[in-house]
Design a protein around this motif. Structure first.
Motif, PDB file in Angstrom:
ATOM      1  N   LEU A  11       0.819  -1.206   0.000  1.00 48.90           N
ATOM      2  CA  LEU A  11       0.000   0.000   0.000  1.00 48.90           C
ATOM      3  C   LEU A  11       0.857   1.263   0.000  1.00 48.90           C
ATOM      4  CD1 LEU A  11      -2.887  -1.072   2.406  1.00 48.90           C
ATOM      5  CD2 LEU A  11      -2.896  -0.990  -0.099  1.00 48.90           C
ATOM      6  N   SER A  12       1.988   1.230   0.694  1.00 44.46           N
ATOM      7  CA  SER A  12       2.906   2.373   0.699  1.00 44.46           C
ATOM      8  C   SER A  12       3.490   2.603  -0.688  1.00 44.46           C
ATOM      9  CB  SER A  12       4.050   2.152   1.692  1.00 44.46           C
ATOM     10  OG  SER A  12       3.570   2.020   2.995  1.00 44.46           O
ATOM     11  N   GLU A  13       3.861   1.521  -1.355  1.00 44.74           N
ATOM     12  CA  GLU A  13       4.450   1.634  -2.693  1.00 44.74           C
ATOM     13  C   GLU A  13       3.429   2.143  -3.700  1.00 44.74           C
ATOM     14  OE1 GLU A  13       5.327   0.466  -6.722  1.00 44.74           O
ATOM     15  OE2 GLU A  13       3.943  -0.696  -5.493  1.00 44.74           O
ATOM     16  N   VAL A  14       2.218   1.638  -3.636  1.00 47.37           N
ATOM     17  CA  VAL A  14       1.170   2.089  -4.548  1.00 47.37           C
ATOM     18  C   VAL A  14       0.853   3.564  -4.287  1.00 47.37           C
ATOM     19  CG1 VAL A  14      -1.276   1.808  -5.168  1.00 47.37           C
ATOM     20  CG2 VAL A  14       0.198  -0.198  -4.920  1.00 47.37           C
ATOM     21  N   SER A  15       0.761   3.953  -3.034  1.00 49.64           N
ATOM     22  CA  SER A  15       0.508   5.360  -2.696  1.00 49.64           C
ATOM     23  C   SER A  15       1.609   6.264  -3.227  1.00 49.64           C
ATOM     24  CB  SER A  15       0.388   5.530  -1.182  1.00 49.64           C
ATOM     25  OG  SER A  15      -0.698   4.794  -0.689  1.00 49.64           O
ATOM     26  N   ALA A  16       2.849   5.845  -3.078  1.00 48.92           N
ATOM     27  CA  ALA A  16       3.973   6.640  -3.580  1.00 48.92           C
ATOM     28  C   ALA A  16       3.928   6.762  -5.095  1.00 48.92           C
ATOM     29  CB  ALA A  16       5.293   6.016  -3.135  1.00 48.92           C
ATOM     30  N   THR A  65       5.634  -6.910  -5.766  1.00 44.62           N
ATOM     31  CA  THR A  65       5.646  -6.301  -7.097  1.00 44.62           C
ATOM     32  C   THR A  65       4.349  -6.592  -7.859  1.00 44.62           C
ATOM     33  OG1 THR A  65       6.856  -8.173  -8.025  1.00 44.62           O
ATOM     34  CG2 THR A  65       8.148  -6.277  -7.328  1.00 44.62           C
ATOM     35  N   ALA A  66       3.886  -7.818  -7.800  1.00 40.16           N
ATOM     36  CA  ALA A  66       2.672  -8.189  -8.540  1.00 40.16           C
ATOM     37  C   ALA A  66       1.460  -7.418  -8.036  1.00 40.16           C
ATOM     38  CB  ALA A  66       2.434  -9.690  -8.439  1.00 40.16           C
ATOM     39  N   CYS A  67       1.287  -7.363  -6.748  1.00 35.66           N
ATOM     40  CA  CYS A  67       0.152  -6.629  -6.191  1.00 35.66           C
ATOM     41  C   CYS A  67       0.285  -5.137  -6.464  1.00 35.66           C
ATOM     42  CB  CYS A  67       0.028  -6.888  -4.692  1.00 35.66           C
ATOM     43  SG  CYS A  67      -0.503  -8.557  -4.301  1.00 35.66           S
ATOM     44  N   LEU A  94      -3.680 -12.643 -14.728  1.00 34.80           N
ATOM     45  CA  LEU A  94      -2.495 -13.511 -14.746  1.00 34.80           C
ATOM     46  C   LEU A  94      -1.549 -13.185 -13.595  1.00 34.80           C
ATOM     47  CD1 LEU A  94      -1.763 -13.671 -18.577  1.00 34.80           C
ATOM     48  CD2 LEU A  94      -2.529 -15.554 -17.101  1.00 34.80           C
ATOM     49  N   ILE A  95      -1.431 -11.902 -13.272  1.00 31.73           N
ATOM     50  CA  ILE A  95      -0.609 -11.507 -12.127  1.00 31.73           C
ATOM     51  C   ILE A  95      -1.179 -12.116 -10.848  1.00 31.73           C
ATOM     52  CG2 ILE A  95       0.006  -9.542 -10.649  1.00 31.73           C
ATOM     53  CD1 ILE A  95       0.291  -7.885 -13.262  1.00 31.73           C
ATOM     54  N   GLY A  98      -0.410 -15.676 -10.723  1.00 36.98           N
ATOM     55  CA  GLY A  98       1.005 -15.843 -10.407  1.00 36.98           C
ATOM     56  C   GLY A  98       1.283 -15.695  -8.924  1.00 36.98           C
ATOM     57  N   VAL A  99       0.624 -14.733  -8.288  1.00 43.66           N
ATOM     58  CA  VAL A  99       0.794 -14.538  -6.834  1.00 43.66           C
ATOM     59  C   VAL A  99       0.316 -15.783  -6.086  1.00 43.66           C
ATOM     60  CG1 VAL A  99      -0.070 -13.235  -4.843  1.00 43.66           C
ATOM     61  CG2 VAL A  99       0.696 -12.024  -6.896  1.00 43.66           C
ATOM     62  N   VAL A 100      -0.815 -16.329  -6.507  1.00 43.60           N
ATOM     63  CA  VAL A 100      -1.330 -17.547  -5.865  1.00 43.60           C
ATOM     64  C   VAL A 100      -0.347 -18.693  -6.046  1.00 43.60           C
ATOM     65  CG1 VAL A 100      -3.159 -19.291  -5.956  1.00 43.60           C
ATOM     66  CG2 VAL A 100      -3.754 -16.865  -6.016  1.00 43.60           C
TER      67      VAL A 100
END
Length: 108
Positions: A11-16, A65-67, A94-95, A98-100
């Motif tokens: 969430l921090s990365e997406v916000s940034a 990274t995927a999320c 697909l992402i 991939g996470v799953v």
């Protein structure tokens, strides 16, 4: 706590990243760059805490990274009305798959 740290990192990365979009707009208040810096530093700090709590680097980085990519694409569609085509939606699916698979392959 491991997963809470990872979610906070995502969430921090997406916000940034979203703040970076705001900061780059013509006529935008450049104070958005403060949000960018704080967000990315917080993201790496939370990712480090997730790793310290025992999450494997390959799993943590893959999920982070995927999320981040999927959530950023969805948020940009909602906030900035950027394109989200069927092909892009398939990529997000697909992402998610991939996470799953990464999580299942980690064999906890």
């Amino acid at each position: 706590m491991t997963w809470i740290f990872l979610i906070a990192a995502i969430l921090s990365e997406v916000s940034a990243t979203l703040a970076l979009r705001m900061a780059s707009q013509t006529g935008s208040n450049k104070k958005w760059f403060v949000v960018v810096g704080v967000g990315y530093v917080a993201s790496f700090a939370f990712l480090t805490l997730a790793l310290d709590a025992g999450l494997a680097l390959g799993v943590a980085y893959g999920i982070w990274t995927a999320c981040g990519v999927a959530l950023t694409a969805l948020a940009c569609r909602i906030l900035f009305r950027e394109a989200l085509t069927k092909l892009m939606a398939a990529g997000i699916a697909l992402i998610a798959a991939g996470v799953v698979l990464i999580e299942l392959g980690a064999g906890h």
